[in-house]
Design a protein around this motif. Structure first.
Motif, mmCIF file in Angstrom:
data_model
loop_
_atom_site.group_PDB
_atom_site.id
_atom_site.type_symbol
_atom_site.label_atom_id
_atom_site.label_comp_id
_atom_site.label_asym_id
_atom_site.label_seq_id
_atom_site.Cartn_x
_atom_site.Cartn_y
_atom_site.Cartn_z
ATOM 1 N N PRO A 220 -1.264 9.288 -2.690
ATOM 2 C CA PRO A 220 -1.019 10.685 -2.314
ATOM 3 C C PRO A 220 0.319 11.165 -2.874
ATOM 4 O O PRO A 220 1.286 10.412 -2.941
ATOM 5 C CB PRO A 220 -1.001 10.646 -0.786
ATOM 6 C CG PRO A 220 -0.686 9.242 -0.438
ATOM 7 C CD PRO A 220 -1.225 8.397 -1.541
ATOM 8 N N ARG A 221 0.340 12.422 -3.293
ATOM 9 C CA ARG A 221 1.574 12.965 -3.877
ATOM 10 C C ARG A 221 2.582 13.353 -2.801
ATOM 11 O O ARG A 221 3.774 13.378 -3.032
ATOM 12 C CB ARG A 221 1.227 14.168 -4.742
ATOM 13 C CG ARG A 221 0.455 13.769 -5.975
ATOM 14 C CD ARG A 221 0.347 14.946 -6.927
ATOM 15 N NE ARG A 221 -0.252 14.509 -8.166
ATOM 16 C CZ ARG A 221 -1.540 14.608 -8.452
ATOM 17 N NH1 ARG A 221 -2.364 15.123 -7.578
ATOM 18 N NH2 ARG A 221 -2.006 14.194 -9.614
ATOM 19 N N VAL A 222 2.071 13.682 -1.617
ATOM 20 C CA VAL A 222 2.924 14.107 -0.517
ATOM 21 C C VAL A 222 2.999 12.971 0.495
ATOM 22 O O VAL A 222 1.999 12.334 0.800
ATOM 23 C CB VAL A 222 2.347 15.380 0.146
ATOM 24 C CG1 VAL A 222 3.220 15.831 1.304
ATOM 25 C CG2 VAL A 222 2.181 16.485 -0.867
ATOM 26 N N LYS A 223 4.184 12.740 1.021
ATOM 27 C CA LYS A 223 4.345 11.697 2.018
ATOM 28 C C LYS A 223 3.666 12.102 3.322
ATOM 29 O O LYS A 223 3.532 13.291 3.630
ATOM 30 C CB LYS A 223 5.820 11.426 2.290
ATOM 31 C CG LYS A 223 6.507 10.662 1.203
ATOM 32 C CD LYS A 223 7.903 10.305 1.641
ATOM 33 C CE LYS A 223 8.553 9.397 0.641
ATOM 34 N NZ LYS A 223 9.878 8.979 1.092
ATOM 35 N N PHE B 138 0.845 -1.192 0.000
ATOM 36 C CA PHE B 138 0.000 0.000 0.000
ATOM 37 C C PHE B 138 0.879 1.240 0.000
ATOM 38 O O PHE B 138 1.874 1.323 0.729
ATOM 39 C CB PHE B 138 -0.925 0.026 1.227
ATOM 40 C CG PHE B 138 -2.129 -0.852 1.094
ATOM 41 C CD1 PHE B 138 -3.205 -0.471 0.303
ATOM 42 C CD2 PHE B 138 -2.206 -2.054 1.759
ATOM 43 C CE1 PHE B 138 -4.319 -1.272 0.183
ATOM 44 C CE2 PHE B 138 -3.309 -2.865 1.647
ATOM 45 C CZ PHE B 138 -4.381 -2.472 0.858
ATOM 46 N N SER B 139 0.518 2.229 -0.798
ATOM 47 C CA SER B 139 1.335 3.440 -0.889
ATOM 48 C C SER B 139 1.075 4.396 0.270
ATOM 49 O O SER B 139 1.974 5.133 0.672
ATOM 50 C CB SER B 139 1.066 4.147 -2.217
ATOM 51 O OG SER B 139 -0.320 4.427 -2.332
ATOM 52 N N VAL C 178 -4.015 -2.203 -5.855
ATOM 53 C CA VAL C 178 -4.036 -1.641 -7.208
ATOM 54 C C VAL C 178 -4.876 -0.369 -7.236
ATOM 55 O O VAL C 178 -4.471 0.655 -7.806
ATOM 56 C CB VAL C 178 -4.576 -2.679 -8.216
ATOM 57 C CG1 VAL C 178 -4.782 -2.054 -9.585
ATOM 58 C CG2 VAL C 178 -3.637 -3.865 -8.305
ATOM 59 N N LEU C 179 -6.030 -0.414 -6.597
ATOM 60 C CA LEU C 179 -6.915 0.746 -6.576
ATOM 61 C C LEU C 179 -6.272 1.927 -5.860
ATOM 62 O O LEU C 179 -6.286 3.057 -6.354
ATOM 63 C CB LEU C 179 -8.241 0.377 -5.901
ATOM 64 C CG LEU C 179 -9.292 1.465 -5.870
ATOM 65 C CD1 LEU C 179 -9.782 1.725 -7.286
ATOM 66 C CD2 LEU C 179 -10.441 1.053 -4.988
ATOM 67 N N TYR C 180 -5.664 1.691 -4.700
ATOM 68 C CA TYR C 180 -5.025 2.773 -3.954
ATOM 69 C C TYR C 180 -3.793 3.309 -4.679
ATOM 70 O O TYR C 180 -3.442 4.470 -4.512
ATOM 71 C CB TYR C 180 -4.648 2.316 -2.539
ATOM 72 C CG TYR C 180 -5.790 2.399 -1.563
ATOM 73 C CD1 TYR C 180 -6.129 3.599 -0.954
ATOM 74 C CD2 TYR C 180 -6.539 1.282 -1.252
ATOM 75 C CE1 TYR C 180 -7.177 3.688 -0.065
ATOM 76 C CE2 TYR C 180 -7.594 1.353 -0.368
ATOM 77 C CZ TYR C 180 -7.910 2.555 0.230
ATOM 78 O OH TYR C 180 -8.946 2.641 1.105
ATOM 79 N N SER C 181 -3.131 2.467 -5.463
ATOM 80 C CA SER C 181 -1.964 2.959 -6.196
ATOM 81 C C SER C 181 -2.379 3.933 -7.300
ATOM 82 O O SER C 181 -1.595 4.807 -7.680
ATOM 83 C CB SER C 181 -1.167 1.803 -6.783
ATOM 84 O OG SER C 181 -1.887 1.197 -7.829
#
Length: 123
Positions: A109-112, A57-58, A102-105
């Motif tokens: 979010p662009r910012v950590k 998960f990202s 896959v969906l969350y990727s």
């Protein structure tokens, strides 16, 4: 030469047993093996797969939640007399988690997260 065999109505064809069991007392039926629950190795493999999927998960919050939920679920079901239903539920949860990764990727979010930034700054 044709590989299709045709049988007349009422005709019975007997095929030799490729593995005749010399001792009928030692026979194990396949249905009895299928009824028994999953082995310890299969359960550990499912646990590792769920943790690996959680790691993909990202988003930090989702990743940590999936990890906590996996560990909690396995601890909660540790002493079940018949783990086959929990095992099948775990396999379905694994498939759901893979789809969610896959969906969350797609919407990562662009910012950590603050937690990820603070962990990357530690020596």
């Amino acid at each position: 030469m044709s590989l299709i065999f045709s049988l007349k109505i009422g005709e019975k064809r007997r095929f030799p047993n490729p593995n005749p069991n010399p001792n009928p007392n030692l026979s194990i039926s396949l249905s009895a093996m299928a009824i028994s629950g999953p082995s310890k190795a299969e359960i550990l493999n499912l646990f590792r797969s769920l943790l690996r999927t959680a790691r993909d998960f990202s988003d930090y919050n989702i990743r940590e939640y999936a990890k906590r939920r996996t560990i909690h679920g396995f601890r909660q079901n540790h002493r079940l007399p018949d783990p086959s239903s929990a095992f099948s539920d775990g396999k379905s949860q694994l498939e759901i988690a893979k789809r969610q990764v896959v969906l969350y990727s797609l919407y990562a979010p662009r910012v950590k997260s603050v937690m990820e930034i603070s962990q990357s700054m530690k020596p």
